[in-house]
Structures are given as structure tokens and as C-alpha cells.
Design a protein around this motif. Structure first.
Motif, PDB file in Angstrom:
ATOM      1  N   PHE A  29       0.835  -1.205   0.000  1.00  0.00           N
ATOM      2  CA  PHE A  29       0.000   0.000   0.000  1.00  0.00           C
ATOM      3  C   PHE A  29       0.870   1.255   0.000  1.00  0.00           C
ATOM      4  O   PHE A  29       0.606   2.202  -0.745  1.00  0.00           O
ATOM      5  N   VAL A  30       1.906   1.263   0.824  1.00  0.00           N
ATOM      6  CA  VAL A  30       2.800   2.430   0.907  1.00  0.00           C
ATOM      7  C   VAL A  30       3.524   2.628  -0.431  1.00  0.00           C
ATOM      8  O   VAL A  30       3.645   3.765  -0.913  1.00  0.00           O
ATOM      9  N   LEU A  31       3.996   1.541  -1.041  1.00  0.00           N
ATOM     10  CA  LEU A  31       4.667   1.659  -2.338  1.00  0.00           C
ATOM     11  C   LEU A  31       3.719   2.181  -3.410  1.00  0.00           C
ATOM     12  O   LEU A  31       4.103   3.010  -4.250  1.00  0.00           O
ATOM     13  N   THR A  32       2.465   1.735  -3.386  1.00  0.00           N
ATOM     14  CA  THR A  32       1.472   2.237  -4.345  1.00  0.00           C
ATOM     15  C   THR A  32       1.196   3.712  -4.097  1.00  0.00           C
ATOM     16  O   THR A  32       1.077   4.497  -5.046  1.00  0.00           O
ATOM     17  N   ALA A  33       1.101   4.104  -2.832  1.00  0.00           N
ATOM     18  CA  ALA A  33       0.900   5.516  -2.503  1.00  0.00           C
ATOM     19  C   ALA A  33       2.083   6.357  -2.970  1.00  0.00           C
ATOM     20  O   ALA A  33       1.907   7.490  -3.448  1.00  0.00           O
ATOM     21  N   MET A  34       3.291   5.804  -2.875  1.00  0.00           N
ATOM     22  CA  MET A  34       4.473   6.517  -3.366  1.00  0.00           C
ATOM     23  C   MET A  34       4.412   6.678  -4.878  1.00  0.00           C
ATOM     24  O   MET A  34       4.795   7.735  -5.411  1.00  0.00           O
ATOM     25  N   GLU A  35       3.936   5.658  -5.593  1.00  0.00           N
ATOM     26  CA  GLU A  35       3.798   5.773  -7.046  1.00  0.00           C
ATOM     27  C   GLU A  35       2.795   6.850  -7.418  1.00  0.00           C
ATOM     28  O   GLU A  35       3.049   7.673  -8.312  1.00  0.00           O
ATOM     29  N   VAL A  36       1.660   6.867  -6.734  1.00  0.00           N
ATOM     30  CA  VAL A  36       0.647   7.887  -7.009  1.00  0.00           C
ATOM     31  C   VAL A  36       1.178   9.275  -6.655  1.00  0.00           C
ATOM     32  O   VAL A  36       0.995  10.237  -7.410  1.00  0.00           O
ATOM     33  N   TYR A  39       3.552  10.488  -9.301  1.00  0.00           N
ATOM     34  CA  TYR A  39       2.842  11.012 -10.471  1.00  0.00           C
ATOM     35  C   TYR A  39       2.280  12.404 -10.182  1.00  0.00           C
ATOM     36  O   TYR A  39       2.370  13.300 -11.022  1.00  0.00           O
ATOM     37  N   GLU A  40       1.697  12.572  -9.011  1.00  0.00           N
ATOM     38  CA  GLU A  40       1.085  13.860  -8.672  1.00  0.00           C
ATOM     39  C   GLU A  40       2.105  14.990  -8.638  1.00  0.00           C
ATOM     40  O   GLU A  40       1.819  16.091  -9.093  1.00  0.00           O
ATOM     41  N   ILE A  41       3.289  14.737  -8.081  1.00  0.00           N
ATOM     42  CA  ILE A  41       4.266  15.825  -8.011  1.00  0.00           C
ATOM     43  C   ILE A  41       5.003  16.020  -9.335  1.00  0.00           C
ATOM     44  O   ILE A  41       5.655  17.032  -9.527  1.00  0.00           O
ATOM     45  N   THR A  42       4.865  15.037 -10.253  1.00  0.00           N
ATOM     46  CA  THR A  42       5.534  15.174 -11.545  1.00  0.00           C
ATOM     47  C   THR A  42       4.604  15.751 -12.604  1.00  0.00           C
ATOM     48  O   THR A  42       4.973  16.677 -13.322  1.00  0.00           O
ATOM     49  N   TYR A  43       3.382  15.202 -12.705  1.00  0.00           N
ATOM     50  CA  TYR A  43       2.475  15.608 -13.779  1.00  0.00           C
ATOM     51  C   TYR A  43       1.095  16.026 -13.295  1.00  0.00           C
ATOM     52  O   TYR A  43       0.296  16.509 -14.072  1.00  0.00           O
ATOM     53  N   GLY A  44       0.776  15.843 -12.049  1.00  0.00           N
ATOM     54  CA  GLY A  44      -0.561  16.132 -11.539  1.00  0.00           C
ATOM     55  C   GLY A  44      -0.743  17.590 -11.182  1.00  0.00           C
ATOM     56  O   GLY A  44      -0.047  18.487 -11.667  1.00  0.00           O
ATOM     57  N   GLU A  45      -1.708  17.830 -10.290  1.00  0.00           N
ATOM     58  CA  GLU A  45      -2.026  19.193  -9.864  1.00  0.00           C
ATOM     59  C   GLU A  45      -0.876  19.850  -9.116  1.00  0.00           C
ATOM     60  O   GLU A  45      -0.748  21.066  -9.123  1.00  0.00           O
ATOM     61  N   HIS A  46      -0.059  19.060  -8.473  1.00  0.00           N
ATOM     62  CA  HIS A  46       1.045  19.603  -7.672  1.00  0.00           C
ATOM     63  C   HIS A  46       2.367  19.575  -8.433  1.00  0.00           C
ATOM     64  O   HIS A  46       3.431  19.596  -7.828  1.00  0.00           O
ATOM     65  N   ALA A  47       2.309  19.536  -9.746  1.00  0.00           N
ATOM     66  CA  ALA A  47       3.532  19.487 -10.552  1.00  0.00           C
ATOM     67  C   ALA A  47       4.327  20.769 -10.344  1.00  0.00           C
ATOM     68  O   ALA A  47       3.781  21.864 -10.278  1.00  0.00           O
ATOM     69  N   GLY A  48       5.621  20.613 -10.242  1.00  0.00           N
ATOM     70  CA  GLY A  48       6.489  21.768 -10.050  1.00  0.00           C
ATOM     71  C   GLY A  48       6.578  22.207  -8.604  1.00  0.00           C
ATOM     72  O   GLY A  48       7.047  23.308  -8.331  1.00  0.00           O
ATOM     73  N   ALA A  49       6.112  21.384  -7.678  1.00  0.00           N
ATOM     74  CA  ALA A  49       6.167  21.743  -6.258  1.00  0.00           C
ATOM     75  C   ALA A  49       7.607  21.800  -5.762  1.00  0.00           C
ATOM     76  O   ALA A  49       7.911  22.520  -4.822  1.00  0.00           O
ATOM     77  N   PHE A  50       8.483  21.036  -6.394  1.00  0.00           N
ATOM     78  CA  PHE A  50       9.896  21.052  -6.024  1.00  0.00           C
ATOM     79  C   PHE A  50      10.658  21.952  -6.969  1.00  0.00           C
ATOM     80  O   PHE A  50      10.259  22.181  -8.111  1.00  0.00           O
ATOM     81  N   SER A  51      11.773  22.466  -6.505  1.00  0.00           N
ATOM     82  CA  SER A  51      12.578  23.333  -7.359  1.00  0.00           C
ATOM     83  C   SER A  51      13.345  22.526  -8.402  1.00  0.00           C
ATOM     84  O   SER A  51      13.818  23.076  -9.387  1.00  0.00           O
ATOM     85  N   VAL A  52      13.453  21.206  -8.175  1.00  0.00           N
ATOM     86  CA  VAL A  52      14.182  20.334  -9.099  1.00  0.00           C
ATOM     87  C   VAL A  52      13.175  19.643 -10.010  1.00  0.00           C
ATOM     88  O   VAL A  52      12.149  19.138  -9.566  1.00  0.00           O
ATOM     89  N   VAL A  59      10.085   7.808 -14.964  1.00  0.00           N
ATOM     90  CA  VAL A  59       9.912   6.413 -15.391  1.00  0.00           C
ATOM     91  C   VAL A  59      10.860   5.470 -14.644  1.00  0.00           C
ATOM     92  O   VAL A  59      10.417   4.426 -14.156  1.00  0.00           O
ATOM     93  N   PRO A  60      12.156   5.788 -14.507  1.00  0.00           N
ATOM     94  CA  PRO A  60      13.004   4.879 -13.735  1.00  0.00           C
ATOM     95  C   PRO A  60      12.539   4.701 -12.284  1.00  0.00           C
ATOM     96  O   PRO A  60      12.599   3.590 -11.743  1.00  0.00           O
ATOM     97  N   MET A  61      12.056   5.779 -11.660  1.00  0.00           N
ATOM     98  CA  MET A  61      11.578   5.652 -10.287  1.00  0.00           C
ATOM     99  C   MET A  61      10.321   4.793 -10.220  1.00  0.00           C
ATOM    100  O   MET A  61      10.167   3.966  -9.309  1.00  0.00           O
ATOM    101  N   LEU A  62       9.417   4.952 -11.188  1.00  0.00           N
ATOM    102  CA  LEU A  62       8.229   4.104 -11.229  1.00  0.00           C
ATOM    103  C   LEU A  62       8.596   2.643 -11.464  1.00  0.00           C
ATOM    104  O   LEU A  62       7.999   1.739 -10.868  1.00  0.00           O
ATOM    105  N   LEU A  63       9.573   2.413 -12.325  1.00  0.00           N
ATOM    106  CA  LEU A  63      10.005   1.039 -12.578  1.00  0.00           C
ATOM    107  C   LEU A  63      10.622   0.405 -11.329  1.00  0.00           C
ATOM    108  O   LEU A  63      10.381  -0.775 -11.040  1.00  0.00           O
ATOM    109  N   LEU A  64      11.398   1.170 -10.576  1.00  0.00           N
ATOM    110  CA  LEU A  64      11.969   0.641  -9.336  1.00  0.00           C
ATOM    111  C   LEU A  64      10.893   0.321  -8.304  1.00  0.00           C
ATOM    112  O   LEU A  64      10.935  -0.727  -7.646  1.00  0.00           O
ATOM    113  N   LEU A  65       9.925   1.223  -8.163  1.00  0.00           N
ATOM    114  CA  LEU A  65       8.846   0.973  -7.211  1.00  0.00           C
ATOM    115  C   LEU A  65       8.012  -0.234  -7.622  1.00  0.00           C
ATOM    116  O   LEU A  65       7.649  -1.069  -6.791  1.00  0.00           O
ATOM    117  N   SER A  66       7.720  -0.355  -8.916  1.00  0.00           N
ATOM    118  CA  SER A  66       6.920  -1.496  -9.358  1.00  0.00           C
ATOM    119  C   SER A  66       7.718  -2.793  -9.267  1.00  0.00           C
ATOM    120  O   SER A  66       7.145  -3.853  -8.992  1.00  0.00           O
TER     121      SER A  66
END
Length: 119
Positions: A29-36, A39-52, A59-66
Motif C-alpha cells: 500500500f505504501v509503495l502504491t501511494a508513493m507511485e501515485v 505522479y502527482e508531483i511530476t504531472y498532476g495538480e502539484h507538478a512543479g512543487a519542487f525546485s528540481v 519512469v526509472p523511479m516508477l520502474l523501481l517501485l513497481s
């Protein structure tokens, strides 16, 4: 004769208790929440929340989590952790071959696309 019925076969392995499955389910469940969340901080409503900008690593991070989720499911829910190493090898060897082929095809396609763009 009752002694044979009640005793476990020596080659049988004990399976984890329900609490172990609950913990694994919680980790999944935690890993699935991390995947979601990724996505949210990369392409969702909160995209660009980080300065980086983490889009190149999405994609590599999603592949590692999956892959971590797949390993947990295979080890515990498919009982590969308790079974013989032969069964694990029969299961993992084709997956390794498939992963090598897929990575090779991805590299070949990126080379082909770069070559096509250059003229």
C-alpha cells in the motif's frame, strides 16, 4: 497410524502467519501511494512543487517501485520465498532474459531514433 496423519511431512515448509501478510500488504500500500504521489508531483495538480525537475527520473523511479512491489508479491503471495530454489530459478530466469531483451531493444530504438534525426 494416527501419528502419520497428524505429523507434517518433513519437506513441507511453514508458511508465514497472517501478521506477515498484513505487513506485506501495508508495504505494498505504501509503495502504491508513493507511485501515485510521484505522479502527482511530476504531472498532476502539484507538478512543479519542487525546485528540481524530476521528469527525467519519473519512469526509472516508477520502474523501481513497481519492481519492488513485484518482488514482494512473488516472494510472499506466490510463496517463492518458502519453495525450493529450483522453482525460484525457473520463475526468475525467463524474467531476466525478458528484461535483458527489453533493455536491449530500448537501447537499439534510441540509437535508431538518434541516427534517423541526424540525417
Amino acid at each position: 497410524m494416527d501419528a502419520h496423519v497428524n505429523s507434517a511431512h518433513p519437506s513441507e515448509h511453514s508458511h508465514p502467519r497472517a501478521a506477515v501478510y498484513a505487513k506485506v500488504g501495508l508495504v505494498l500500500f505504501v509503495l502504491t501511494a508513493m507511485e501515485v504521489g510521484l505522479y502527482e508531483i511530476t504531472y498532476g495538480e502539484h507538478a512543479g512543487a519542487f525546485s528540481v525537475d524530476i521528469r527525467p527520473f519519473f519512469v526509472p523511479m516508477l520502474l523501481l517501485l513497481s519492481a519492488a512491489k513485484f518482488a514482494l508479491v512473488a516472494m510472499f503471495y506466490m510463496h517463492l520465498r518458502q519453495d525450493s530454489r529450483l522453482f525460484s530459478g525457473i520463475f526468475v530466469f525467463p524474467l531476466t532474459i525478458a528484461a535483458v531483451i527489453i533493455i536491449g531493444l530500448m537501447l537499439l530504438m534510441s540509437y535508431h531514433m538518434a541516427f534517423a534525426r541526424s540525417g
